[in-house]
Design an enzyme around this catalytic site. Structure first.
Site, PDB file in Angstrom:
ATOM      1  CE  LYS A 194       9.506   6.638   5.598  1.00  0.00           C
ATOM      2  NZ  LYS A 194       9.900   7.156   6.907  1.00  0.00           N
ATOM      3  CB  CYS A 238      32.628  15.919  29.251  1.00  0.00           C
ATOM      4  SG  CYS A 238      30.922  16.501  29.159  1.00  0.00           S
ATOM      5  CE  LYS A 283       5.537   5.200   6.685  1.00  0.00           C
ATOM      6  NZ  LYS A 283       5.427   6.628   6.947  1.00  0.00           N
ATOM      7  CG  ASP A 294       4.578  12.558   4.641  1.00  0.00           C
ATOM      8  OD1 ASP A 294       4.636  12.196   5.820  1.00  0.00           O
ATOM      9  OD2 ASP A 294       5.381  13.361   4.133  1.00  0.00           O
ATOM     10  CE1 TYR A 349      -3.296   1.986   9.279  1.00  0.00           C
ATOM     11  CE2 TYR A 349      -3.310   4.215   8.439  1.00  0.00           C
ATOM     12  CZ  TYR A 349      -3.037   3.324   9.454  1.00  0.00           C
ATOM     13  OH  TYR A 349      -2.517   3.781  10.644  1.00  0.00           O
ATOM     14  CB  CYS A 375      30.312  12.564  29.671  1.00  0.00           C
ATOM     15  SG  CYS A 375      30.553  13.321  31.303  1.00  0.00           S
ATOM     16  CD  GLU A 400      -2.447  -1.209   2.762  1.00  0.00           C
ATOM     17  OE1 GLU A 400      -3.600  -0.782   2.896  1.00  0.00           O
ATOM     18  OE2 GLU A 400      -1.775  -1.665   3.704  1.00  0.00           O
ATOM     19  CB  CYS A 439      27.706  15.418  33.011  1.00  0.00           C
ATOM     20  SG  CYS A 439      27.832  16.324  31.447  1.00  0.00           S
ATOM     21  CB  CYS A 499      31.164  18.159  33.324  1.00  0.00           C
ATOM     22  SG  CYS A 499      31.480  16.466  32.776  1.00  0.00           S
TER      23      CYS A 499
END
Length: 668
Positions: free
Chosen positions: A310, A404, A115, A117, A222, A422, A113, A427, A407
């Site tokens: 897709k 990091c 798809k 949007d 559907y 990290c 079917e 943090c 931090c």
């Protein structure tokens, strides 16, 4: 006219208008001029206004939109609206096909079917009359948008049969309507919508139904979620049934016998996609036979019997200006490309994920490069490749830092992970992201406490952990930017309301690794309280069907942290509920039934009841109903035309009952 004559005329007008509406919006074959339709609608409106007792909820006049709503109510779906897994190429489709065949053999078909949007919706009919429409939401709980959905002419307010059922569909905005809407918004100096999907979703979430009514939306239905009194054997049969009832279904579907036929169907629509009057972003592929769908079952997130292919994403070229680093809730440091703004698949893109350092090295990405960008699945922007021919020599190489960026703690790469992480529990970035997650819709759902406000509160050091949210005062909030008296009052009320959430909301909000919303609900239902979960061992957790070793280890490790215990006590002290409020499962040992604790498989066609009804009865009796026969199967109940499952049960020596034997046991 007498009252009896007026009532007869009202019913006559309704039948005619519903028929003309069906011809125009579903069949696209109008038989009367618009002026005649409008004349009859005005006559019906007048009669109903003069005789309010004749007005019904399925009248065509109810599409015009009622008074504005104060908000949307949350509603729980009767059957979860799960998302689909994605495939982005032929190899992934063939992998899907291989997995299906390994489970159910060769004797099955696919349905392909388009798809659409748009926005997934659920429609509930009782005795043929539309009584509720809702958004998909998180798949389990959506929002009641009935009044807005009633304004869509393609949605029947009354079906051709008095059937009670739930159906699923996709509400969308046709391309001409989208262009017309944006032209009007430009003239009024309003922001335009980026694409038809956003326009449809925005229209259906308007509190004023009259706005939704003005947006010229449509819908394709559907699938059947549930239906009473009708046995449906396949998805394609369901589509035919929906057509009989007067629903608008998409005619561009096809039954395919092999995955090669599926791939050919997809290839044709990649070419024809631009010619449609509505947007599609792929093809949905489903196993047709419902018996096989049941046998294949579900993962925690999606059905095993369906996948969404897709379409290849649109690709564009732009310049990579810099690379920023973002620290997520779990401490993962993700590099993000900052780009010269560029239009991709209908939206302006300025940032794109680079995922991790290994990807940057593999693609040889440098700051200053011209790069190819696309949207993965038409949603998430990503850098595909570098155009090396356009390099000038001024480009700069990039490498991930050792510390990091938030931090200054050392970054580590855990075993079997490509990402740098990290691991400092204090943090600031992780704490901030954790707070944003805690208040999100699927977690504690605190309206008004979004990312902007959380960031302000964190920056002003008014909150450090989730317990601090429940200590906020009017005086603290009123000082924040863009927070007026009404906003503060509403926010404090939302915080107070969130204290009453059922346990699964809190459990998901804590952000325990590998524990999603569905797993949180399962844990809450099984253990009943936060204290019981905190005391659970790995063995206790793994005894639950949906919980694997990775999740069990993560939960136990999380609750071994003394700081977590202190946090839970703070939340309790603030009045936050830590008890599960939903329906509780009955312990198998408390069920007096021969089926309690047994693993049962249903196969073949049952004469006295549907397989779905039989499954519900068995589960109520404490059985676990599965879709495939194995050594762990205790019992197979076989109806007419039972096939490979019966043969496998006999070869393994599994006990087999007829339907009559099953019914005799139930009636004892």
């Amino acid at each position: 006219m007498t009252m009896k004559e007026e009532a007869k005329r009202v019913e006559e007008l309704r039948q005619l208008l519903n028929h003309y509406n069906y011809e125009y919006h579903v069949l696209d074959q109008p038989t009367v001029p618009d002026a005649e339709y409008d004349r009859m609608m005005n006559e019906l409106l007048t009669l109903e206004e003069e005789n309010p007792e004749l007005k019904t909820q399925d009248s065509p006049t109810q599409r015009v939109g009622g008074p504005p709503l104060s908000g949307f109510q949350k509603v729980e779906h009767r059957v979860p609206m799960l998302s689909l897994g994605n495939a982005f190429g032929e190899d992934e489709l063939k992998d899907f096909d291989r997995r299906v065949r390994e489970r159910i053999g060769e004797n099955f078909s696919y349905v392909c079917e388009l798809k659409i949007d748009g926005l997934a919706v659920s429609l509930i009919y009782e005795d043929g009359v539309l009584v509720r429409g809702a958004t998909r939401g998180d798949g389990t709980v959506g929002e009641d948008i009935t009044q807005n959905l009633k304004t869509i002419p393609a949605i029947p307010l009354r079906l051709s049969e008095n059937v009670s059922m739930e159906v699923r569909g996709e509400a969308y905005m046709p391309k001409p309507s989208f262009l017309k809407l944006n032209e009007a918004r430009e003239k009024n100096e309003q922001d335009v919508f980026a694409n038809p999907r956003n326009a449809a979703a925005g229209s259906l979430r308007q509190l004023d139904p009259k706005i939704a009514a003005s947006r010229n939306l449509s819908v394709f239905v559907y699938g059947v979620g549930t239906v009473e009194g009708r046995e449906i054997d396949s998805h394609s049969d369901g589509l035919d049934f929906l057509n009989e009832l007067g629903f608008k279904t998409n005619p561009e579907w096809k039954r395919c016998e092999t995955i090669e036929d599926v791939i050919k169907f997809i290839g044709g629509w990649i070419e024809k996609r631009p010619d449609l009057s509505y947007e599609i972003d792929g093809i949905v592929v489903k196993v047709d036979e419902l018996e096989h769908q049941e046998e294949l079952g579900f993962t925690a997130k999606s059905p095993r019997w369906a996948i969404a292919y897709k379409f290849p994403a649109e690709e564009v070229v732009t310049k990579l200006l810099s690379i920023e680093l973002n620290v997520g809730r779990t401490g993962v440091v993700t590099p993000t490309a900052v780009l010269e703004p560029v239009l991709v698949a209908g939206t302006t893109v300025q940032r794109a994920s680079l995922h991790n350092e290994d990807l940057i090295r593999e693609k040889d990405i440098k700051i200053g490069d011209y790069v190819v960008v696309k949207k993965a699945g038409d949603i998430i922007p990503e850098v595909v490749s570098v155009i090396e021919d356009r390099r000038t020599g001024n480009e700069e190489s990039f490498s991930m830092p050792e510390k990091c960026p938030e931090c200054e703690s050392d970054l580590v790469r855990l075993e079997e992970e490509v990402a740098l992480r990290c691991i400092n529990p204090k943090c600031p970035a992780q704490l901030r992201e954790g707070l944003i997650h805690f208040v999100s819709r699927n977690a504690m759902n605190i309206d008004g406490l979004g990312e902007r406000v959380i960031t302000q509160l964190f920056r002003e050091k008014l909150i450090h952990d989730v317990a601090d949210i429940y200590k906020l005062t009017h005086e603290q909030l009123i000082e924040l930017e863009r927070m007026g008296e009404k906003s503060v009052t509403n926010l404090l009320e939302a915080i107070q309301t969130s204290k009453e959430n059922s346990l699964e909301k809190l459990l998901f909000g804590l952000g325990i690794r590998h524990v999603g919303a569905k797993a949180a609900r399962t844990l809450a239902q099984q253990f009943g309280s936060m204290d019981s979960i905190m005391e659970a061992s790995i063995e206790d957790l793994e005894a639950i069907n949906e919980v694997g070793q990775k999740m069990a280890d993560s939960v136990v490790r999380y609750f071994q942290n003394e700081e977590v215990h202190e946090l839970i006590e703070e939340l309790k002290g603030a009045g936050v509920n830590t008890i599960y409020k939903g329906p509780k499962p009955v312990a198998v040992e408390d069920i007096d039934s021969v089926f309690a604790g047994k693993t049962v498989v249903l196969t073949g066609k049952l004469e006295q009841m549907s397989r779905g009804d039989a499954k519900k009865i068995l589960e109520q009796q404490g059985a676990k109903v599965t879709g495939s026969v194995s050594k762990s199967t205790d019992l197979v109940i076989a109806g007419e035309e039972a096939g490979s499952k019966l043969e496998k049960a006999e070869s393994l020596g599994v006990e087999v009952w007829s339907e009559n034997r099953f019914l005799e046991e139930l009636n004892e």
